[in-house]
Design an enzyme around this catalytic site. Sequence first.
Site, PDB file in Angstrom:
ATOM      1  N   SER A  99       0.934  -1.021   0.329  1.00 58.97           N
ATOM      2  CA  SER A  99       0.059  -0.566  -0.376  1.00 58.97           C
ATOM      3  C   SER A  99       0.617   1.438   0.093  1.00 58.97           C
ATOM      4  O   SER A  99       2.371   0.647   0.943  1.00 58.97           O
ATOM      5  CB  SER A  99      -0.815  -0.037   1.154  1.00 58.97           C
ATOM      6  OG  SER A  99      -1.773   1.197   0.942  1.00 58.97           O
ATOM      7  N   TYR A 111      -1.568  -0.431  10.060  1.00 58.10           N
ATOM      8  CA  TYR A 111      -1.247  -1.172   9.196  1.00 58.10           C
ATOM      9  C   TYR A 111      -0.265  -0.780   8.304  1.00 58.10           C
ATOM     10  O   TYR A 111      -0.138  -1.157   7.460  1.00 58.10           O
ATOM     11  CB  TYR A 111      -2.774  -0.361   7.836  1.00 58.10           C
ATOM     12  CG  TYR A 111      -2.936  -0.080   6.411  1.00 58.10           C
ATOM     13  CD1 TYR A 111      -3.716  -1.845   6.387  1.00 58.10           C
ATOM     14  CD2 TYR A 111      -2.321   0.493   6.354  1.00 58.10           C
ATOM     15  CE1 TYR A 111      -3.419  -1.640   5.329  1.00 58.10           C
ATOM     16  CE2 TYR A 111      -2.972   0.337   4.368  1.00 58.10           C
ATOM     17  CZ  TYR A 111      -3.231  -0.626   3.964  1.00 58.10           C
ATOM     18  OH  TYR A 111      -3.161  -1.302   2.613  1.00 58.10           O
ATOM     19  N   LYS A 115       1.909  -3.032   5.883  1.00 58.26           N
ATOM     20  CA  LYS A 115       2.445  -2.788   4.246  1.00 58.26           C
ATOM     21  C   LYS A 115       4.551  -2.341   4.318  1.00 58.26           C
ATOM     22  O   LYS A 115       4.570  -2.092   3.767  1.00 58.26           O
ATOM     23  CB  LYS A 115       1.676  -1.611   4.133  1.00 58.26           C
ATOM     24  CG  LYS A 115       0.556  -1.749   3.968  1.00 58.26           C
ATOM     25  CD  LYS A 115       0.383  -3.596   3.718  1.00 58.26           C
ATOM     26  CE  LYS A 115      -1.164  -4.086   3.397  1.00 58.26           C
ATOM     27  NZ  LYS A 115      -1.222  -5.212   3.365  1.00 58.26           N
TER      28      LYS A 115
END
Length: 170
Positions: A99, A111, A115
């Site tokens: 991402s 997150y 990533k």
Amino acid sequence: LLALADELRDSGAEVEAVVGDVSLVDDARRMIQTAVDRYGRLDVLVANAGIIPLGDILESTVEVWDQVMAVDGRGMWLTCKAALPALRESAGSIVNISSMAAVEPNPNVAYKVTKTAVVALTENLAVFNAELAAPLAFVSITFAQILVDPCGRTPTGASEDSFAAAWDDP
């Protein structure tokens, strides 16, 4: 997942659906082995399983952190690990989906960390397999970005209008 697989089959597609949890060793292995058993080889792994919890470091909980690490981190690693022997045999490829959160500021701490780990894992796989002269075609990373979720929120906190304006600005 199974309903989608049935719908795709009804439209003429050849589909093999495997229900499992990528963060579990046996499920990751079973997913890869099912593909090898069904098709005789594995040509490509697209590692894209992930969850996106919203929350900065103060809002996030230990449970959320552990869940994201399990699915987005451990799951990516286990899936690559399970697929690598079959991909070496077929000179196949790995495409890991990360991402933009990995390379840009992002308040969703768990997150972002996972990533960023995907970038490091992908780099490691590419270098490790190149040094061994393993017959992988390539190991690649793709950066995906969700601009606006169904609730109108964005990962960076920007408004939907600001994204629309950015698209209109040459």
